[in-house]
Design an enzyme around this catalytic site. Structure first.
Site, PDB file in Angstrom:
ATOM      1  N   SER A   1     -11.082  -5.287   0.599  1.00 42.60           N
ATOM      2  CA  SER A   1     -11.902  -4.223   1.171  1.00 42.60           C
ATOM      3  C   SER A   1     -12.619  -3.490   0.050  1.00 42.60           C
ATOM      4  O   SER A   1     -12.018  -3.159  -0.981  1.00 42.60           O
ATOM      5  CB  SER A   1     -11.015  -3.243   1.937  1.00 42.60           C
ATOM      6  OG  SER A   1     -11.777  -2.209   2.513  1.00 42.60           O
TER       7      SER A   1
ATOM      8  N   ASN B   1       0.801  -1.219   0.000  1.00 45.21           N
ATOM      9  CA  ASN B   1       0.000   0.000   0.000  1.00 45.21           C
ATOM     10  C   ASN B   1       0.834   1.271   0.000  1.00 45.21           C
ATOM     11  O   ASN B   1       0.370   2.313  -0.472  1.00 45.21           O
ATOM     12  CB  ASN B   1      -0.939   0.016   1.220  1.00 45.21           C
ATOM     13  CG  ASN B   1      -0.192  -0.189   2.523  1.00 45.21           C
ATOM     14  OD1 ASN B   1       0.505  -1.180   2.702  1.00 45.21           O
ATOM     15  ND2 ASN B   1      -0.342   0.740   3.452  1.00 45.21           N
TER      16      ASN B   1
ATOM     17  N   CYS C   1      -3.076   4.607   7.504  1.00 40.79           N
ATOM     18  CA  CYS C   1      -3.283   3.954   8.796  1.00 40.79           C
ATOM     19  C   CYS C   1      -2.189   4.307   9.797  1.00 40.79           C
ATOM     20  O   CYS C   1      -2.364   4.138  11.000  1.00 40.79           O
ATOM     21  CB  CYS C   1      -3.340   2.436   8.614  1.00 40.79           C
ATOM     22  SG  CYS C   1      -4.680   1.908   7.538  1.00 40.79           S
TER      23      CYS C   1
ATOM     24  N   GLN D   1      -4.920  -3.971  -1.957  1.00 43.33           N
ATOM     25  CA  GLN D   1      -4.460  -3.056  -2.998  1.00 43.33           C
ATOM     26  C   GLN D   1      -4.408  -3.714  -4.385  1.00 43.33           C
ATOM     27  O   GLN D   1      -4.231  -3.032  -5.382  1.00 43.33           O
ATOM     28  CB  GLN D   1      -3.071  -2.524  -2.646  1.00 43.33           C
ATOM     29  CG  GLN D   1      -3.013  -1.703  -1.376  1.00 43.33           C
ATOM     30  CD  GLN D   1      -3.691  -0.351  -1.495  1.00 43.33           C
ATOM     31  OE1 GLN D   1      -3.857   0.188  -2.582  1.00 43.33           O
ATOM     32  NE2 GLN D   1      -4.093   0.209  -0.362  1.00 43.33           N
TER      33      GLN D   1
ATOM     34  N   THR E   1     -25.520  -8.651  11.934  1.00 41.09           N
ATOM     35  CA  THR E   1     -26.445  -8.439  10.826  1.00 41.09           C
ATOM     36  C   THR E   1     -25.742  -7.722   9.681  1.00 41.09           C
ATOM     37  O   THR E   1     -25.113  -6.680   9.879  1.00 41.09           O
ATOM     38  CB  THR E   1     -27.652  -7.597  11.297  1.00 41.09           C
ATOM     39  OG1 THR E   1     -28.305  -8.284  12.357  1.00 41.09           O
ATOM     40  CG2 THR E   1     -28.627  -7.362  10.161  1.00 41.09           C
TER      41      THR E   1
END
Length: 360
Positions: A185, A140, A304, A168, A222
């Protein structure tokens, strides 16, 4: 504003937004059903989730199942903490904190070094008795593409599972075909934030890490049909546009090399994601540069790790000094970045750098 931080997150694709709105509204305002309820509205929501699951599954090899998670970090934790294997974990020296920190949390990991080009040696000899080997598909911070096929073979020979962080790489490169576990993601492929996935090869057993209703079999909670639908739409779009997106990224890469020709590039020039340019300049005050270039959104490294004040462990792993690591910026363009935006951003950045060098 000009956005050049696509490794941190990508804009929501219009197609993904439309898919989400269809799920949020639903026919006659009935789109709010719980996908785990047995009644008609629940079954409608569940059908939307399963349709999206099939679309996301197209990002992965055949012969596995997709488990939706809240993000890739959760997917990685499920894989690393839930694996029913004894033994140590081996990780590359440039793994994302989601992998690196988890590896340290569950035991003392073996660190696979990388070269100055930011790539792990595919001939790395791994010791026997390992539980898992974790190597990301694309870094990344510096954009290097790792030899995951060769390292997966090494892991298999050592009797270990192979986990690949493909956050990535998903939608930009083919899937790491020999992996046992793959984390992705949605918001890195122009989908919504708040939804990720773990692909689990058939036959690999994991222990749930979030207990409760086990709605996903291995994961409780959920599901949001809207987020899942947006993920599915983004995944299909990424698959359909892979060649077109790659060609666009390469055009901007070639132009960026001209625009920043007197900067030093971090990482391999050959084995890389051409939408990621990590560059450094001696003596550069990156914090001051980012404050000056308020119209250009870029990064000093991984989003991050921003604000930690520490030199990037990725840049240190490829042999950079603290000063070199702290003089690095990362420019990341994407599907919606124009050539004109890149050129304007480069002008602003270079003007700010020149002012620093003139006035100190």
């Amino acid at each position: 504003m000009i956005y050049l931080d696509n490794q941190a997150t990508t804009p929501l694709a219009p197609e993904a937004r439309a898919a989400m709105l269809r799920q949020l509204d639903g026919p006659d305002g009935t789109g709010f059903g719980n996908p785990h309820s047995p009644h008609r509205m629940g079954r409608m929501a569940a059908a939307a989730v399963e349709t999206a699951r099939e679309k996301v599954a197209a990002l992965f090899p055949a012969g596995g199942r997709v488990i939706f998670t809240g993000n890739a970090c959760e997917a990685i934790n499920l894989a690393m903490r839930g694996a029913k294997r004894s033994g140590r974990i081996a990780v590359s020296a440039i793994e994302h904190a989601a992998v690196m920190d988890t590896a340290h949390a569950v035991g003392a990991p073996i660190v696979i070094p990388v070269g100055a080009d930011g790539c792990a040696d595919p001939r790395t000899n791994l010791p026997s008795g390992l539980a898992m080997v974790c190597v990301m598909q694309v870094n990344n911070e510096i954009g290097t593409v790792q030899p995951v096929a060769e390292l997966a073979a090494q892991a298999r020979a050592a009797g270990a599972l192979f986990l690949c962080d493909a956050v990535q790489g998903a939608g930009k490169f083919g899937p790491p075909a020999d992996a046992d576990l793959i984390a992705v993601s949605a918001h890195k492929i122009y989908g919504p934030k708040g939804i990720g996935a773990l692909w689990v090869r058939d036959g690999v057993e994991l222990t749930p890490q979030i207990t409760g209703g086990l709605q996903e079999g291995l994961r409780s909670g959920t599901l949001s049909p809207a987020l899942v639908a947006g993920f599915g739409a983004a995944a299909t779009l990424a698959q359909d546009r892979m060649e077109e997106d790659a060609a666009h990224a390469r055009r901007l890469w070639d132009r960026a090399l001209d625009l920043f020709g007197d900067w030093q590039i971090n990482g391999s020039l050959d084995n890389r994601n051409h939408a990621n340019l990590s560059i450094r300049r001696e003596g550069l005050d990156v914090a001051r540069l980012m404050s000056t270039c308020r119209n250009v959104m870029f990064s000093a490294g991984s989003a991050c790790a921003s604000g930690s004040g520490k030199p990037s462990h990725v840049l240190k792993a490829i042999g950079l000094s603290d000063a070199e690591a702290k003089s690095t910026v990362r420019l990341g363009w994407g599907r919606y970045t124009s050539l004109e935006e890149l050129e304007t951003a480069a002008q602003e950045i270079k003007a700010a750098v020149k002012e620093q060098e003139l006035w100190g």
